[in-house]
Design a protein around this motif. Structure first.
Motif, PDB file in Angstrom:
ATOM      1  N   ASN A   1       0.824  -1.206   0.000  1.00 15.90           N
ATOM      2  CA  ASN A   1       0.000   0.000   0.000  1.00 15.90           C
ATOM      3  C   ASN A   1       0.862   1.263   0.000  1.00 15.90           C
ATOM      4  O   ASN A   1       0.545   2.241  -0.675  1.00 15.90           O
ATOM      5  N   LYS A   2       1.972   1.223   0.743  1.00 18.36           N
ATOM      6  CA  LYS A   2       2.870   2.383   0.782  1.00 18.36           C
ATOM      7  C   LYS A   2       3.476   2.658  -0.592  1.00 18.36           C
ATOM      8  O   LYS A   2       3.448   3.789  -1.074  1.00 18.36           O
ATOM      9  N   VAL A   3       4.028   1.631  -1.201  1.00 18.39           N
ATOM     10  CA  VAL A   3       4.703   1.844  -2.487  1.00 18.39           C
ATOM     11  C   VAL A   3       3.690   2.145  -3.584  1.00 18.39           C
ATOM     12  O   VAL A   3       3.959   2.933  -4.495  1.00 18.39           O
ATOM     13  N   TYR A   4       2.515   1.559  -3.481  1.00 12.97           N
ATOM     14  CA  TYR A   4       1.436   1.866  -4.436  1.00 12.97           C
ATOM     15  C   TYR A   4       1.119   3.367  -4.388  1.00 12.97           C
ATOM     16  O   TYR A   4       1.034   4.024  -5.434  1.00 12.97           O
ATOM     17  N   ASP A   5       0.968   3.910  -3.192  1.00 12.31           N
ATOM     18  CA  ASP A   5       0.683   5.338  -3.050  1.00 12.31           C
ATOM     19  C   ASP A   5       1.838   6.200  -3.573  1.00 12.31           C
ATOM     20  O   ASP A   5       1.614   7.237  -4.205  1.00 12.31           O
TER      21      ASP A   5
END
Length: 143
Positions: A64-68
């Motif tokens: 989720n962090k890298v997606y954002d």
């Protein structure tokens, strides 16, 4: 002169660390993976399954962090394409995990199926996170 030197060092530091998200991610996840490994080594089935599920949750958080981060880097047109790609990947992951569970239930029985399917999900998630981290590093290098 001193300000110029400091600015140069800051720029050098930013250049050195740019593109290393994947390495930083792998380093951050070492502690969680070591914790999971201890539970897998325990030989207690419930601990082993829970370790896989817990580690999968940690990888999911990182995803989720890298997606954002990727979304923030992409132009608007590419953002919607990327969102659709991720949505498809999420659906495909669930289908793969269910197929794995069904296969393992047939081959190994229901007790082992949960453990094996949890490991399958973990591998799928981890691979996707590393893929996204590489993509993010690539976006940083191209700028």
């Amino acid at each position: 002169m001193r300000k110029l030197l400091i600015a140069g060092l800051l720029l050098l530091g930013a250049t050195v660390f740019a593109g290393n998200y994947e390495n930083e991610l792998t380093e951050r996840m070492k502690a969680a993976e070591e914790k999971a490994q201890a539970e897998w080594d325990s030989g207690v089935r419930a601990n082993m399954v829970n370790a896989s599920l817990d580690l999968d949750k940690e990888w999911e958080k990182e995803m989720n962090k890298v997606y954002d981060l990727i979304l923030k880097k992409l132009p608007a047109k590419e953002q919607s394409k990327f969102k659709a790609e991720q949505s498809k990947w999420l659906k495909d992951r669930e289908i793969k995990v269910q197929k794995a569970y069904d296969k393992y239930t047939e081959e190994e029985g229901p007790r082992m199926a949960g453990e094996l399917a949890a490991n399958e999900r973990l591998d799928i998630t981890k691979n996707r996170v590393l893929e996204l981290a590489k993509k993010y590093d690539g976006l940083n290098k191209s700028k």
